[in-house]
Design an enzyme around this catalytic site. Structure first.
Site, PDB file in Angstrom:
ATOM      1  N   GLU A 166       2.179  59.701  72.741  1.00 48.35           N
ATOM      2  CA  GLU A 166       1.753  58.304  72.801  1.00 48.35           C
ATOM      3  C   GLU A 166       2.914  57.343  72.511  1.00 48.35           C
ATOM      4  OE1 GLU A 166      -1.515  57.138  70.111  1.00 48.35           O
ATOM      5  OE2 GLU A 166      -2.856  57.256  71.819  1.00 48.35           O
TER       6      GLU A 166
ATOM      7  N   HIS B 172       1.721  86.597  72.647  1.00 47.96           N
ATOM      8  CA  HIS B 172       0.898  87.427  73.538  1.00 47.96           C
ATOM      9  C   HIS B 172       0.212  86.586  74.607  1.00 47.96           C
ATOM     10  CE1 HIS B 172       1.213  91.012  70.905  1.00 47.96           C
ATOM     11  NE2 HIS B 172       1.460  90.080  69.997  1.00 47.96           N
TER      12      HIS B 172
ATOM     13  N   LYS C 263     -10.582  52.374  78.820  1.00 49.78           N
ATOM     14  CA  LYS C 263     -11.569  51.790  77.905  1.00 49.78           C
ATOM     15  C   LYS C 263     -12.396  50.726  78.620  1.00 49.78           C
ATOM     16  CE  LYS C 263      -9.183  52.450  73.511  1.00 49.78           C
ATOM     17  NZ  LYS C 263      -8.469  51.804  72.406  1.00 49.78           N
TER      18      LYS C 263
END
Lengths: 461, 461
Positions: free
Chosen positions: B285, B314, B429
């Site tokens: 950010e 792994h 938003k």
């Protein structure tokens, strides 16, 4: 299951998009790959036959699962990489984050030991009543260091508590080879086999992933049937209208033509976001390969990143929106959720920063946020695709798992690399053996100390 | 705390390494940046003053923390992004994965609600005895959609259970602005303030992160003192021997000169690996920024990836070893762990695939694997650096947090972007508000349906 790839096209997102024509022009390549995969299915890509094979083993797994449900309070999966990532995917995906806390739970609590972290491992072991705990040791080779270390320690703890551990252990490993198979035979310990031709990251639809799933009440029959249906569908469908071919074609073309080296699996669900960790191994280990082409070293590989919506909108979305054009974002949007709740109208507020949230469901908000985020990224010209799939349904989840496994093999063929080996992790294992004093690895130990010696000159403080 | 960057140098790793001279030649740039940061500390980079400020608030937080410990069985952090990632880092880092299961636990159980997932949220809420639960709502703005949605729903549940919720709520938000501040004032609800100049991702060392830490017995005084010591150390040290300058210099030069666009935080601990999620927000950010330079659009940003040792050896190590040279790997190796266990000699096996693990500690194996993995990557010419730091000690952890926060601001200065805003998340938003029917966002709603309409022509099935 729907796969929407419209937002990777140039007509939608501009400069970093692909042309519909370049996808269509790949028809021949994809058909050749399909033929090639069909041929290699008998050996290299044997894992693609698993649905049909496992259909016959489901009953045996379920009946042992019933026995465990009735006799144990805890079930611990002990395994590394492909021997636990698939189990976690099924566990958190189908049964959620708070399964162990649920009063309605009908099976034992489920735990995972996928590390040799001295803290979390000992803290977990200390919290368990060993007598009432079943440990499922899972290792393809039968000799994975971490799993054996945990195995030895757990045996010691049983011995110290004077409990006959033979009944508290299930071993899932190679049918013939390796230490754990020998141990199971010698001590008549319950065991399951992993087919020798199936690699760890392709093993979730074998006893590796299915036993723990069965123990926690997941319908493994549906899971396998879903995979089987997808297998037949892929075989009988034009590659260009199958997500198992289109996704890798998009991944490959974006990598090759647009230098997009990061693929994000952005899942709008807490529990289902563990699919991201499973897929990370599948993509990274299968495609991350160095090879020589006409004398030149080439380094293939796409880096997987797992993101969780809406949470990660508040963390890494800014980078996705404005950072370098180095990402393909693959959204996973569940059709539905198990639960929901409505906020009601407790405050009846006139404050418009909160009133729009009154009398709304969780699903209203999480779905709106997904749609809004996807549109924002698309408007910024960021390549993205969406799987809309009811992953809470075992049938659909099984289909989805099979499609992704298949897609990674297609991607391997496109990159022209071997997607089923992992040669580079051997070097680290040999140094580990050397440092741990294993016989036969004295050379590696010496080499380690030679190379590491006196080279710490740039340490700060 | 040690920072070893020898393995990013060309003399160690070849072609993708940096030259010691290019680091040394940056002395002047770093000194200018240090001056610049000092100036901007009064406003833009105000968060750098937090240790001194918070030292005076620690007692108040601890005494309220004591009250919560004595009166509640559960403590739920409700917050998004920077309002929970730091809390999780402290929780899992210091107290481990199994804190809630520990019989020796001296405070309430700790939970996090950092999503509006209909499943995990309702399942968590259903498992809690509300009367005995303290909810800490954390939102800088006081109006974060997800946090308010959770707030409204939790109020409704309290009402339905006829519990006076005022005593079960603590609000952490802006000192003056926003809905939750008003609500706290009007209803005399316990509250804490976040300084208006401190952004979410820099707020772990404020009441945002410190209250939950105090409640679970973490020594927040030591945490702040550690940060304070690091602040003074950075101020009084040559930039070229401080990790707060060297790390970002390496990150920037590898990005600019070697096209390394991915930074991995590879932590050898389950609990401490949550540092990776906190740092992911901080790096993504802060640095993921689009800007215009001489009329041309430039896209800055480094993609953070969090890895956990030994487990991810792994899973994604194969890609790190053989994939594209697009990664800097930053190892986090703890000095020590809280616990350990020895495998003993239960089997006394002569099988050499397992005998080397008998009579060994967890720490023997996890440390050997870290060293072996690092050497393997170095031998493959992969840039890597190591923090060796006792992160289980609050003092060192506080120092480390401060150093990383500072380092990201230095990186912002090197990229010449603004590291303290996040402008691009606004678009999503606004669409969300539109879709949720918030007043004043009718235009965004219409735009959404206009843009999304009829564009789903490329969906499969």
């Amino acid at each position: 299951m729907q796969f929407d790839y419209s937002n990777v096209l140039e007509e939608r997102i501009g400069r970093f998009g692909l042309q519909q024509s370049e996808l269509i022009n790949s028809t021949k390549i994809l058909k050749d790959i399909k033929d090639q995969i069909l041929k290699r299915k008998t050996y290299d890509y044997f894992a693609l036959n698993l649905p049909g094979i496992m259909l016959k083993e489901v009953n045996e797994i379920n009946s042992y699962g019933e026995y465990i449900k009735e006799n144990f309070e805890n079930f611990v999966v002990v395994g590394m990489g492909g021997s636990s990532l698939g189990n976690k995917m099924l566990h958190y995906g189908i049964n959620g984050l708070y399964y162990n806390d649920k009063s309605t739970r009908k099976g034992p609590k489920i735990y995972f030991m996928d590390n040799v972290d001295p803290d979390s491992n000992t803290e977990l072991l200390n919290s368990l009543d060993l007598k009432k705990t079943m440990f499922n040791f899972i290792t393809k080779s039968g000799s994975t260091s971490e799993t054996i270390e945990n195995f030895l320690l757990i045996l010691k703890l049983f011995k110290q508590s004077n409990i006959d551990f033979m009944k508290n252990i299930t071993i899932t490993t190679d049918p013939e080879k390796g230490f754990l198979r020998k141990f199971a035979k010698e001590n008549s310990i319950s065991s399951f086999s992993i087919h020798p031709l199936v690699g760890g990251r392709f093993s979730v639809l074998t006893p590796v992933g299915l036993l723990s799933a069965s123990v926690e009440g997941i319908d493994i029959d549906k899971l396998i049937c879903g995979a089987l249906k997808k297998e037949s569908e892929i075989n009988n469908t034009d590659p260009l209208i199958s997500e198992a071919f289109l996704l890798p074609l998009i991944q490959y073309n974006l990598f090759k033509n647009k230098k997009i080296n990061i693929n994000v699996l952005f899942t709008y669900s807490d529990g289902l976001s563990y699919i991201g960790d499973w897929y990370a191994q599948l993509l990274a280990e299968s495609i991350g390969k160095e090879y020589s082409r006409q004398g030149e070293q080439v380094f293939a590989g796409i880096t997987p990143l797992s993101a969780r919506g809406t949470s990660d909108q508040h963390s890494i979305l800014q980078l996705f929106m404005e950072g370098p054009y180095d990402k393909l974002i693959i959204f996973l949007s569940p059709y539905s959720y198990r639960n929901d709740e409505n906020t009601g109208t407790v405050l009846n507020s006139s404050d418009e920063t909160i009133s729009y949230l009154e009398n709304k469901n969780y699903t209203d908000l999480i779905k709106s946020e997904f749609l809004a985020t996807r549109l924002s990224l698309t408007r910024k010209g960021r390549p993205n695709a969406t799987f809309k799939v009811n992953l809470l349904d075992e049938f659909e989840l099984g289909s989805f798992i099979y499609a992704l496994e298949y897609s990674v093999l297609v991607l391997g063929e496109l990159f022209n690399i071997n997607p089923i080996n992992q040669p580079a992790v051997e070097l680290g294992k040999r140094y580990t053996y050397g440092l741990m004093g294993r016989k036969g690895f004295e050379k590696e130990k010496a080499e380690f100390f030679h190379l590491a010696k006196g080279k710490d000159g740039f340490i700060i403080k």
